[in-house]
Design an enzyme around this catalytic site. Structure first.
Site, short mmCIF file in Angstrom:
data_model
loop_
_atom_site.label_atom_id
_atom_site.label_comp_id
_atom_site.label_asym_id
_atom_site.label_seq_id
_atom_site.Cartn_x
_atom_site.Cartn_y
_atom_site.Cartn_z
CE LYS A 41 0.38 -9.56 -7.01
NZ LYS A 41 -0.65 -9.39 -6.00
NE ARG A 120 -4.19 -4.66 -8.71
CZ ARG A 120 -3.03 -4.56 -8.09
NH1 ARG A 120 -1.93 -4.43 -8.78
NH2 ARG A 120 -2.97 -4.62 -6.78
NE ARG A 159 1.63 -6.38 2.22
CZ ARG A 159 1.14 -6.57 1.01
NH1 ARG A 159 1.66 -7.47 0.22
NH2 ARG A 159 0.11 -5.88 0.60
NE ARG A 192 1.52 -1.82 0.30
CZ ARG A 192 1.42 -2.76 -0.62
NH1 ARG A 192 2.45 -3.52 -0.92
NH2 ARG A 192 0.30 -2.98 -1.25
NE ARG A 203 -4.25 -3.12 -1.84
CZ ARG A 203 -3.24 -3.65 -1.14
NH1 ARG A 203 -3.21 -3.56 0.16
NH2 ARG A 203 -2.27 -4.26 -1.76
#
Ligand code: AMP
Length: 253
Positions: A41, A120, A159, A192, A203
């Site tokens: 996203k 969310r 990532r 991260r 998550r």
């Protein structure tokens, strides 16, 4: 043409003023992006922002900024939010909505907006509708990026992000020009804290539990635009632009 905005008022709070060149109202785009953590996203938001000039407003960036601050300077709500985020849990609707309301001017910005990571929950979506309804700034659509769970896990492990400008890279599909350094600020790239494997698992479960009704919420309002998120960022972006163009050309658009 690169129309990317500076996002000062979003990242630093309402006392900061952004450098915005107002767009003609017909060019002002307002999107919500939906999709599981790791689906891409943030990357699509940056591409959409560059194409349309709308600011990329990521709620996750607000909590990561708070995480980088001295805890003594944070409000109790933000301290709790940082603890929840580090464990991979969702932050309370109350805290997220408070931060959004403080930045409500971003939702009436004449450059438009791309909300990433918000809403969310259905409660957040309903609150957003009220806020946008009061300001007469309706959403164009909710773009939902969709990918199967195995592909998601593989994508998230590669990532890397820049802790300074929040730029997002991927070891395979979007590597930095120099290994492990941000192309823009040259800061060392990091994984991260909430991208470590255990936090990712939590998550993704939190995402699925909280958001399975969100798709229906937007589908019921004829605002859902599902996009296949497989392939390179450019391929996904191409599909997004095609779908937006087709939607705008549809007879009842
Ligand atoms: P993201 O970068 O969107 O994956 O967000 C990172 C983390 O910030 C999430 O795992 C949550 O802990 C928190 N967060 C961001 N946006 C929201 C939201 N709209 N509601 C609740 N928690 C959020």
């Amino acid at each position: 043409m690169n129309l990317q905005r500076d996002r000062s008022a979003w990242l630093h709070g309402p006392e900061k003023v952004c450098q915005v060149q107002p767009l003609h109202p017909a060019q002002c785009r307002r999107f919500v992006l939906l999709g599981a953590p790791g689906v891409g996203k943030g990357t699509q938001a940056a591409l959409l922002s560059a194409a349309f000039g709308a600011c990329h407003l990521a709620t996750g960036d607000l909590f990561r900024r708070a995480q980088a601050c001295d805890p003594a300077t944070l409000s109790p709500g933000l301290r709790q939010a940082v603890t929840a985020m580090q464990a991979g849990h969702l932050v309370s609707d109350e805290t997220v909505l408070q931060l959004l309301l403080e930045r409500a001017a971003c939702l009436t910005c004449q450059g438009g907006f791309i909300l990433d990571g918000f809403p969310r929950t259905v409660a957040q979506a309903a609150a957003l509708d009220v806020i946008l309804g009061q300001r007469n700034t309706p959403l164009e659509c909710a773009i939902s990026y969709e990918l199967d769970p195995d592909a998601l896990a593989a994508r998230i492990s590669g990532r890397r992000t820049c802790p300074v400008c929040h730029g997002v890279y991927h070891l395979l599909t979007r590597p930095p020009r120099e290994p492990d350094l941000c192309d823009i600020c040259r800061a060392p790239l990091t994984l991260r804290a909430d991208d470590w494997p255990e936090a990712v698992r939590v998550r993704q479960q939190a995402y699925l539990a909280a958001t399975h009704c969100l798709r229906d919420y937007y589908a019921d309002r004829d605002l859902l635009l599902p996009i296949d998120a497989s392939g390179t960022p450019e391929e996904v972006f191409g599909r997004t632009i095609t779908a937006l163009t087709e939607r705008a050309a549809a007879p009842d658009a």
